[in-house]
Design a protein around this motif. Structure first.
Motif, PDB file in Angstrom:
ATOM      1  N   ASP A 281      28.944 100.938  52.024  1.00 56.34           N
ATOM      2  CA  ASP A 281      29.770 102.195  52.458  1.00 56.34           C
ATOM      3  C   ASP A 281      28.834 102.836  53.441  1.00 56.34           C
ATOM      4  OD1 ASP A 281      27.910 104.981  50.829  1.00 56.34           O
ATOM      5  OD2 ASP A 281      27.351 102.912  50.294  1.00 56.34           O
ATOM      6  N   LYS A 282      29.450 103.757  54.484  1.00 59.57           N
ATOM      7  CA  LYS A 282      28.988 104.155  55.520  1.00 59.57           C
ATOM      8  C   LYS A 282      27.763 105.162  55.361  1.00 59.57           C
ATOM      9  CE  LYS A 282      33.027 103.664  58.079  1.00 59.57           C
ATOM     10  NZ  LYS A 282      34.217 104.380  58.814  1.00 59.57           N
ATOM     11  N   PRO A 283      27.787 106.119  54.339  1.00 62.18           N
ATOM     12  CA  PRO A 283      26.480 106.982  54.291  1.00 62.18           C
ATOM     13  C   PRO A 283      25.379 106.522  53.350  1.00 62.18           C
ATOM     14  CG  PRO A 283      28.451 107.640  52.735  1.00 62.18           C
ATOM     15  CD  PRO A 283      29.007 106.463  53.531  1.00 62.18           C
ATOM     16  N   GLY A 284      25.740 105.226  53.001  1.00 64.71           N
ATOM     17  CA  GLY A 284      24.775 104.893  51.987  1.00 64.71           C
ATOM     18  C   GLY A 284      24.326 105.370  50.757  1.00 64.71           C
ATOM     19  N   LEU A 285      25.180 105.217  49.778  1.00 67.79           N
ATOM     20  CA  LEU A 285      25.137 105.919  48.514  1.00 67.79           C
ATOM     21  C   LEU A 285      25.314 104.742  47.261  1.00 67.79           C
ATOM     22  CD1 LEU A 285      27.714 108.623  49.198  1.00 67.79           C
ATOM     23  CD2 LEU A 285      25.462 108.678  49.158  1.00 67.79           C
ATOM     24  N   GLY A 286      24.985 105.126  46.166  1.00 65.74           N
ATOM     25  CA  GLY A 286      24.594 104.219  44.984  1.00 65.74           C
ATOM     26  C   GLY A 286      26.064 104.184  44.392  1.00 65.74           C
ATOM     27  N   HIS A 287      26.188 103.423  42.994  1.00 63.94           N
ATOM     28  CA  HIS A 287      27.378 103.210  42.265  1.00 63.94           C
ATOM     29  C   HIS A 287      28.165 104.465  42.063  1.00 63.94           C
ATOM     30  CE1 HIS A 287      30.098 100.491  40.018  1.00 63.94           C
ATOM     31  NE2 HIS A 287      30.063 101.364  39.005  1.00 63.94           N
ATOM     32  N   ASN A 288      27.606 105.444  41.696  1.00 63.40           N
ATOM     33  CA  ASN A 288      28.178 106.690  41.516  1.00 63.40           C
ATOM     34  C   ASN A 288      28.243 107.730  42.473  1.00 63.40           C
ATOM     35  OD1 ASN A 288      27.184 105.793  38.246  1.00 63.40           O
ATOM     36  ND2 ASN A 288      29.493 105.973  38.797  1.00 63.40           N
ATOM     37  N   GLY A 289      27.931 107.374  43.922  1.00 65.11           N
ATOM     38  CA  GLY A 289      27.792 108.387  44.971  1.00 65.11           C
ATOM     39  C   GLY A 289      26.418 109.010  45.121  1.00 65.11           C
ATOM     40  N   GLN A 290      25.540 108.715  44.209  1.00 64.87           N
ATOM     41  CA  GLN A 290      24.189 109.158  44.237  1.00 64.87           C
ATOM     42  C   GLN A 290      23.457 108.498  45.537  1.00 64.87           C
ATOM     43  OE1 GLN A 290      24.948 106.779  42.458  1.00 64.87           O
ATOM     44  NE2 GLN A 290      23.372 105.572  41.699  1.00 64.87           N
TER      45      GLN A 290
ATOM     46  N   ILE B 186      23.594  99.701  49.919  1.00 65.64           N
ATOM     47  CA  ILE B 186      23.965  98.619  48.891  1.00 65.64           C
ATOM     48  C   ILE B 186      25.064  97.449  49.677  1.00 65.64           C
ATOM     49  CG2 ILE B 186      25.129  97.506  46.942  1.00 65.64           C
ATOM     50  CD1 ILE B 186      23.866 100.122  45.552  1.00 65.64           C
ATOM     51  N   VAL B 187      24.809  96.503  50.067  1.00 61.73           N
ATOM     52  CA  VAL B 187      25.738  95.368  50.894  1.00 61.73           C
ATOM     53  C   VAL B 187      26.205  94.277  49.857  1.00 61.73           C
ATOM     54  CG1 VAL B 187      25.677  93.818  53.022  1.00 61.73           C
ATOM     55  CG2 VAL B 187      24.162  95.915  52.903  1.00 61.73           C
ATOM     56  N   TRP B 188      27.503  94.159  50.019  1.00 59.16           N
ATOM     57  CA  TRP B 188      28.291  92.973  49.486  1.00 59.16           C
ATOM     58  C   TRP B 188      28.339  91.973  50.516  1.00 59.16           C
ATOM     59  CZ3 TRP B 188      29.867  92.682  44.477  1.00 59.16           C
ATOM     60  CH2 TRP B 188      29.424  93.806  43.746  1.00 59.16           C
ATOM     61  N   PHE B 189      28.016  90.600  49.984  1.00 57.82           N
ATOM     62  CA  PHE B 189      28.382  89.461  50.837  1.00 57.82           C
ATOM     63  C   PHE B 189      29.525  88.745  50.640  1.00 57.82           C
ATOM     64  CE2 PHE B 189      24.123  91.041  50.870  1.00 57.82           C
ATOM     65  CZ  PHE B 189      23.539  90.663  52.119  1.00 57.82           C
TER      66      PHE B 189
END
Length: 199
Positions: free
Chosen positions: A148-157, A165-168
């Motif tokens: 995600d562009k802004p760099g947020l955790g699972h719940n937007g934190q 968090i990068v998915w491969f």
């Protein structure tokens, strides 16, 4: 000069007035403390969740991307004018990914819903995912598929240490902190170049 006599009624009246003033002061202090706590909690919430709490799930996005690839000879969405437009290919049948998922964690879902209802595709301003088009299930598993562009955790934190968090492409994921982000991007550029050279 004669001092007026104080009656029991006068004493009682003065005591009641004093008690009322103390009660009023206590109420003002309690109200001020509660208001300060609420303001602090709200300030913390707005800092921790800069775009609000969300459950725009990274894992769900990976699953719909993989589903798309399995229906398209192993190829993830590609061929549109922008990476965000490529992600829009997940919205129609048979995948039917929701606008809420495809808009990402920092874009109002109603904006994405309006884009789709007008027959348009998502773009950089209407999609919060950074997607890497042109990959396939058989590519190097170390290649990143999205974050995600802004760099947020699972719940937007906000993430501790910043970054993303990068998915491969092989369903692996990990948090790349801000301190390692530039070297990660350089590594990804090198891996993509190697993939192009080997074709």
């Amino acid at each position: 000069m004669r001092v007026p006599a104080t009656t029991d009624a006068d004493v009682g009246k003065a005591c009641r007035a004093s008690a009322t003033r103390r009660l009023y002061r206590s109420f003002i202090i309690a109200f001020t403390v509660v208001a300060a706590l609420i303001a602090s909690a709200y300030g913390y919430y707005r800092y921790k969740f800069p775009y609000g709490w969300t459950h725009c799930c990274d894992k769900q996005l990976y699953l719909v991307l993989r589903n798309y690839a399995e229906l398209h000879n192993g190829r993830f969405p590609t061929g549109q004018s922008t990476p965000e437009a490529c992600l829009s290919l997940l919205h129609p049948e048979p995948i039917q990914a929701s606008a809420r998922l495809l808009c990402g964690k920092n874009v109002d879902p109603e904006i994405a819903e309006r884009v789709f209802s007008e027959g348009q595709l998502l773009g950089p301003q209407t999609c919060g995912w950074h997607y890497v088009p042109g990959l396939s299930l058989t590519d190097d598993p170390k290649l990143a598929l999205f974050w995600d562009k802004p760099g947020l955790g699972h719940n937007g934190q906000r993430l501790d240490g910043g970054g993303h968090i990068v998915w491969f492409i092989n369903d692996d994921y990990r948090h790349i902190p801000a301190s390692k982000w530039e070297s990660f991007l350089a590594e990804q550029n090198s891996l993509r170049q190697n993939a192009v050279d080997s074709e």
